[in-house]
Design a protein around this motif. Sequence first.
Motif, PDB file in Angstrom:
ATOM      1  N   VAL A   1      -6.121  25.311  13.994  1.00  0.00           N
ATOM      2  CA  VAL A   1      -5.130  25.039  15.032  1.00  0.00           C
ATOM      3  C   VAL A   1      -5.270  26.058  16.162  1.00  0.00           C
ATOM      4  CG1 VAL A   1      -3.530  26.019  13.359  1.00  0.00           C
ATOM      5  CG2 VAL A   1      -2.647  25.210  15.521  1.00  0.00           C
TER       6      VAL A   1
ATOM      7  N   LEU B   1      -8.465  19.522  21.493  1.00  0.00           N
ATOM      8  CA  LEU B   1      -7.592  18.778  20.585  1.00  0.00           C
ATOM      9  C   LEU B   1      -7.956  17.292  20.618  1.00  0.00           C
ATOM     10  CD1 LEU B   1      -5.144  18.576  18.721  1.00  0.00           C
ATOM     11  CD2 LEU B   1      -3.693  18.428  20.754  1.00  0.00           C
TER      12      LEU B   1
ATOM     13  N   HIS C   1     -10.919  16.438  18.671  1.00  0.00           N
ATOM     14  CA  HIS C   1     -10.805  16.681  17.231  1.00  0.00           C
ATOM     15  C   HIS C   1     -11.477  17.963  16.772  1.00  0.00           C
ATOM     16  CE1 HIS C   1      -9.174  12.636  16.371  1.00  0.00           C
ATOM     17  NE2 HIS C   1      -9.862  12.318  17.443  1.00  0.00           N
TER      18      HIS C   1
ATOM     19  N   ASP D   1      -6.902  20.706  15.064  1.00  0.00           N
ATOM     20  CA  ASP D   1      -5.924  19.710  14.597  1.00  0.00           C
ATOM     21  C   ASP D   1      -4.652  19.700  15.436  1.00  0.00           C
ATOM     22  OD1 ASP D   1      -7.623  19.001  12.598  1.00  0.00           O
ATOM     23  OD2 ASP D   1      -6.654  20.228  11.069  1.00  0.00           O
ATOM     24  N   GLY D   2      -4.366  20.821  16.076  1.00  0.00           N
ATOM     25  CA  GLY D   2      -3.134  20.911  16.842  1.00  0.00           C
ATOM     26  C   GLY D   2      -3.120  22.158  17.693  1.00  0.00           C
ATOM     27  N   ILE D   3      -2.064  22.316  18.459  1.00  0.00           N
ATOM     28  CA  ILE D   3      -1.957  23.479  19.342  1.00  0.00           C
ATOM     29  C   ILE D   3      -0.547  24.060  19.285  1.00  0.00           C
ATOM     30  CG2 ILE D   3      -2.095  24.327  21.719  1.00  0.00           C
ATOM     31  CD1 ILE D   3      -4.076  22.206  22.366  1.00  0.00           C
TER      32      ILE D   3
ATOM     33  N   TYR E   1      -1.137  14.303  26.081  1.00  0.00           N
ATOM     34  CA  TYR E   1      -1.848  14.675  24.866  1.00  0.00           C
ATOM     35  C   TYR E   1      -0.989  14.504  23.620  1.00  0.00           C
ATOM     36  CZ  TYR E   1      -5.339  16.610  27.984  1.00  0.00           C
ATOM     37  OH  TYR E   1      -6.306  16.762  28.941  1.00  0.00           O
TER      38      TYR E   1
ATOM     39  N   GLY F   1      -2.474  14.949  18.790  1.00  0.00           N
ATOM     40  CA  GLY F   1      -2.215  15.787  17.627  1.00  0.00           C
ATOM     41  C   GLY F   1      -0.976  16.623  17.835  1.00  0.00           C
TER      42      GLY F   1
ATOM     43  N   ILE G   1       1.605  19.244  18.726  1.00  0.00           N
ATOM     44  CA  ILE G   1       1.705  20.301  19.725  1.00  0.00           C
ATOM     45  C   ILE G   1       3.072  20.948  19.578  1.00  0.00           C
ATOM     46  CG2 ILE G   1       1.879  20.791  22.192  1.00  0.00           C
ATOM     47  CD1 ILE G   1      -0.111  18.581  22.719  1.00  0.00           C
TER      48      ILE G   1
ATOM     49  N   SER H   1       2.506  17.585  11.644  1.00  0.00           N
ATOM     50  CA  SER H   1       1.251  16.957  11.226  1.00  0.00           C
ATOM     51  C   SER H   1       1.474  16.055  10.008  1.00  0.00           C
ATOM     52  CB  SER H   1       0.185  18.019  10.945  1.00  0.00           C
ATOM     53  OG  SER H   1       0.624  18.904   9.956  1.00  0.00           O
TER      54      SER H   1
END
Lengths: 324, 324
Positions: B62, B111, B114, B117-119, B134, B138, B140, B303
Amino acid sequence: MANIREIARLAGVSVSTVSRVLNHHPYVSADKREAVLKTIRDLDYSPNINAVHLSLGKTNMVGVVLPTINHPYFSELLEGIAEEAMKQNTQLVLFQTGYHQDKEYEALEQLRGHLIDGIIFASRAIPFDLLLKYKSAGPIVICEDSDLDDFPSVSIEHVAAFNLGLEYLISNGHKRIAICLGRLEGTNSQKRQKAYEEKMDMIGQKVQEDWILGNCLMIQDGKRVVNQYLQMNEKPTAFLVGNDQVAAGMITEIAKQGLAVPENVAILSFDNHPISEIMRITTIDIPTKQLGAYAFNSFYKRSCDSTYAEKIALPFKLIERHSV
Amino acid sequence: MANIREIARLAGVSVSTVSRVLNHHPYVSADKREAVLKTIRDLDYSPNINAVHLSLGKTNMVGVVLPTINHPYFSELLEGIAEEAMKQNTQLVLFQTGYHQDKEYEALEQLRGHLIDGIIFASRAIPFDLLLKYKSAGPIVICEDSDLDDFPSVSIEHVAAFNLGLEYLISNGHKRIAICLGRLEGTNSQKRQKAYEEKMDMIGQKVQEDWILGNCLMIQDGKRVVNQYLQMNEKPTAFLVGNDQVAAGMITEIAKQGLAVPENVAILSFDNHPISEIMRITTIDIPTKQLGAYAFNSFYKRSCDSTYAEKIALPFKLIERHSV
DNA sequence: TTGTATGCGTTATCAT
DNA sequence: ATGATAACGCATACAA
């Protein structure tokens, strides 16, 4: 999730055509290209980078291992690396170690796992024999004057530069010389300290314990150094200072104390960063940014020719200004 | 390059068995496991991480977007994130922006691709409407008191905390209050400044222009603040200081000038970092590390459930010590 | 407990 | 100029 096959189906073309459009290949008719681009926009599609990397067998990413980017030396080095990397549209992945070996190890494992194509060690703490195990994993470049020639390396002859500094001070009539180094336990500092002690021995000058100052990295360390200087029983007449930032901090603080450079104490430093010009500091030019550029290019050469292992030593030179 | 198929062939098993060994699955006989491990060692094999990620459809990485890690607030926040991330064996990929939007954009694109997976946005400069694009890429998480509820967010009620600080100083008899903020152009600083002006207006105290000090981030900024204080025509009787580091620097410098805290000037700061306890600074506790922990857990929840969008506000509290 | 077959989303080779 | 199809290296559902 939209993928290249989906795009192909909706645009009424084959996956190869989509791939060609994506990668700006020639030989694709204007109308098909437009159809592909349209559906890409419609679906808000973007390629799966993992798949690209897997298929390509490379990532166009290179790891840069350094203790911290919050220091003029490393940030300038990084800038040099980054500029060259951009030319080869290579992304940089930073491994900020804070001098911890496990972070270096982490980078090496990612190299083995093909997550990055290579590594540039701007600083290294991990032992060489461990490094050797990763030789076949991908290009590794070391920014230091290393003994082994399994990897390409780019460096400054730090010890020679340090000796030049000492000699210049001596030739200006100084014998009582103090030195300011970074992390005393680092390889570079150790080598410099040794060179210093030998030189002082050579001119028959006894070295005072408190003439060797460690942890001199940032501008604010200069202030501390001056305070220590003022407390010394045996005062040196000159300082050889590891980098311009510290020298700048020293000069500022010295002025505040009503003293003058070089009249009361001489200062010679390293790097020739912008601040040294502004403050008219005599310094030994270290082409830090160029070092970074060479480092990246060495990586690049190594990735084309896995036997490339040139050891490059960049020149330094004395810039005479007004602090000695 | 050795791959899982090669290992399987040499170990005399199937690829699935190799995969099972690699991923520590049960139901693999001891002898086959040993055979696999042996050939893995022999070939010095290590999995291609891109292939793993592609197959898994996730990377267990991440991104964390922050301006710099070289500041106690962000490094502590990061520590909180890191501890929780480790529990879910998730790797952190740092995007150090230096307050540049394009770096945030870069993270978002990765992101989409891929690669992560996330931010977690520990700091955000990019506009919200861009961020919204966005949303489907994924999880955020935003570490600020945001208005939109498309993303989960974790924050401190900074403005309320700031008001508490002002009120405490006022209740201690202060009216002539100066404030030290970080980057004046930042959202948080703007909000605080507004709260300050309103409060001063409310108690009928005219605000001097030089009572609002910007760029107060590190300990050395405290020294500068004191120098500015000494030059002020209209001197404040108290300072509300954005973080403990600056307060510590101020107190040190004030003492050096022969003045005393709180006798000559009162200081109230934020964070309750270790240094504030050592220096007995009255401060408003901001659970920075906890903030990081919550941020990661919000990412994790999101997630699992893509509708999760809780807005968490962490409590702050006044720690009375001896600087007011 | 083990193996076979399929899919992940690309790129590249080879036809046409 | 375009399209099938085989890699790339791994995980896993399913069958045995």
